[in-house]
Design a protein around this motif. Structure first.
Motif, PDB file in Angstrom:
ATOM      1  N   PRO A  33       0.793  -1.234   0.000  1.00  0.00           N
ATOM      2  CA  PRO A  33       0.000   0.000   0.000  1.00  0.00           C
ATOM      3  C   PRO A  33       0.834   1.299   0.000  1.00  0.00           C
ATOM      4  O   PRO A  33       0.359   2.319   0.467  1.00  0.00           O
ATOM      5  CB  PRO A  33      -0.767  -0.121   1.318  1.00  0.00           C
ATOM      6  N   LEU A  34       2.070   1.247  -0.557  1.00  0.00           N
ATOM      7  CA  LEU A  34       2.974   2.392  -0.457  1.00  0.00           C
ATOM      8  C   LEU A  34       3.384   2.895  -1.839  1.00  0.00           C
ATOM      9  O   LEU A  34       3.816   2.108  -2.703  1.00  0.00           O
ATOM     10  CB  LEU A  34       4.227   2.021   0.327  1.00  0.00           C
ATOM     11  N   PHE A  35       3.287   4.228  -2.008  1.00  0.00           N
ATOM     12  CA  PHE A  35       3.640   4.862  -3.277  1.00  0.00           C
ATOM     13  C   PHE A  35       4.433   6.125  -2.958  1.00  0.00           C
ATOM     14  O   PHE A  35       3.861   7.155  -2.579  1.00  0.00           O
ATOM     15  CB  PHE A  35       2.373   5.154  -4.076  1.00  0.00           C
ATOM     16  N   LEU A  36       5.762   6.038  -3.091  1.00  0.00           N
ATOM     17  CA  LEU A  36       6.651   7.076  -2.583  1.00  0.00           C
ATOM     18  C   LEU A  36       7.734   7.412  -3.591  1.00  0.00           C
ATOM     19  O   LEU A  36       8.172   6.549  -4.364  1.00  0.00           O
ATOM     20  CB  LEU A  36       7.322   6.607  -1.288  1.00  0.00           C
ATOM     21  N   VAL A  37       8.204   8.658  -3.552  1.00  0.00           N
ATOM     22  CA  VAL A  37       9.329   9.108  -4.359  1.00  0.00           C
ATOM     23  C   VAL A  37      10.291   9.867  -3.466  1.00  0.00           C
ATOM     24  O   VAL A  37       9.872  10.709  -2.661  1.00  0.00           O
ATOM     25  CB  VAL A  37       8.867  10.010  -5.522  1.00  0.00           C
ATOM     26  N   ALA A  38      11.583   9.571  -3.592  1.00  0.00           N
ATOM     27  CA  ALA A  38      12.628  10.267  -2.845  1.00  0.00           C
ATOM     28  C   ALA A  38      13.651  10.800  -3.835  1.00  0.00           C
ATOM     29  O   ALA A  38      14.062  10.090  -4.760  1.00  0.00           O
ATOM     30  CB  ALA A  38      13.301   9.324  -1.851  1.00  0.00           C
ATOM     31  N   ASP A  39      14.069  12.043  -3.650  1.00  0.00           N
ATOM     32  CA  ASP A  39      15.022  12.720  -4.537  1.00  0.00           C
ATOM     33  C   ASP A  39      16.267  13.042  -3.723  1.00  0.00           C
ATOM     34  O   ASP A  39      16.266  13.946  -2.888  1.00  0.00           O
ATOM     35  CB  ASP A  39      14.365  13.993  -5.087  1.00  0.00           C
ATOM     36  N   GLY A  40      17.333  12.287  -3.951  1.00  0.00           N
ATOM     37  CA  GLY A  40      18.539  12.426  -3.150  1.00  0.00           C
ATOM     38  C   GLY A  40      19.344  13.661  -3.488  1.00  0.00           C
ATOM     39  O   GLY A  40      19.308  14.173  -4.609  1.00  0.00           O
ATOM     40  N   MET A  41      20.087  14.148  -2.515  1.00  0.00           N
ATOM     41  CA  MET A  41      20.976  15.291  -2.715  1.00  0.00           C
ATOM     42  C   MET A  41      22.248  15.047  -1.919  1.00  0.00           C
ATOM     43  O   MET A  41      22.265  14.283  -0.952  1.00  0.00           O
ATOM     44  CB  MET A  41      20.303  16.590  -2.266  1.00  0.00           C
TER      45      MET A  41
END
Length: 271
Positions: A33-41
């Motif tokens: 049930p998980l829908f995620l986006v991560a943008d690394g820096m």
């Protein structure tokens, strides 16, 4: 298609390093049930590792029935994992945005979480609404009335964020609790999409592409056609059916979880 807690979902995802970056520092999770986006820096390996670690702490929850507390506990684990990457003049960090299907009082809700300037949107009844609020210097100018939202899209500091997971920040995410409605479509994306496409263009694609995978793939393609200056990641989720269908007014209002405490020290970085 899969049924979770009385909700039928289908989804798609796409990601690309873009036309100017050597490495894709984005990570994503698209599995009920998980829908995620991560943008690394933090530069290549550091940013990629930070975003991957944040997503991995949520990955262990795939396939489970969740509540909002489980989401916040996963975020706390993600903070610890990213912080283990070390310290320095600019330690690595990541944004994190997305939607998690949870049960609240026996009914299905989306827990929307956000830290940084990746975004979560909702398309319902043909109208696109941004649910998350950017943690950025430009958003602060918009909130104060100094500049307009249209000016913010062209502002030279639009990529300077004020809150992150890691990167020397100890701030927590914002949360929103939204009732699930049949027929809605959620979009989660890194700013590599919103740097290149205006909201009207994003909405047009979401309205015209019938399958979520086709919509995700096309949005990434459109971002590349418009310059592809950054990594771009897109997750699209459709609610095909739900136990309870609510009217549009209640869905849009939803309910907001209390905002976690924010410390005086925030992250300032360029994505």
């Amino acid at each position: 298609m899969i049924r979770v807690d009385g909700v039928e979902l289908t989804w798609g995802a796409a990601s690309d390093r873009g036309l100017r970056r050597q490495k894709n520092e984005d990570s994503h999770l698209a599995d009920a049930p998980l829908f995620l986006v991560a943008d690394g820096m933090g530069g290549h390996e550091g940013g990629a590792e930070a975003s991957a670690r944040a997503i991995d702490e949520f990955r262990r929850l795939v396939g489970l029935s969740l509540n909002p507390d489980a989401v916040h506990e996963a975020f706390a684990r993600a903070v610890r994992s990213v912080d283990e990457l070390g310290i320095g003049s600019f330690p690595p960090g990541t944004t994190l945005s997305g939607a998690v299907l949870c049960a609240q009082a026996g009914e299905p809700y989306w827990v929307i979480l956000n830290v940084g300037d990746s975004r979560t949107y909702r398309l319902y009844g043909g109208a696109l609404a941004q649910i998350s609020v950017d943690h950025s210097s430009v958003q602060q100018l918009v909130d104060s009335g100094t500049i307009s939202p249209a000016e913010a899209e062209r502002h030279p500091q639009r990529s300077v964020i004020t809150r992150a997971l890691g990167a020397g920040s100890t701030a927590m995410p914002d949360y929103w609790l939204l009732p699930v409605a049949a027929g809605e479509r959620l979009l989660v994306c890194s700013d590599g999409l919103t740097k290149e496409l205006a909201a009207d263009d994003i909405a047009r694609v979401l309205r015209t592409e019938l399958s979520p995978q086709a919509a995700a793939t096309r949005l990434v393609h459109e971002a590349l056609l418009h310059g592809g200056r950054d990594n771009v990641t897109v997750v699209v989720v459709d609610v095909v059916g739900a136990v309870v269908d609510r009217d549009d007014e209640e869905d849009t209002a939803g309910a907001t979880l209390p905002r976690a405490g924010e410390t005086e020290r925030d992250a300032h970085g360029h994505l």
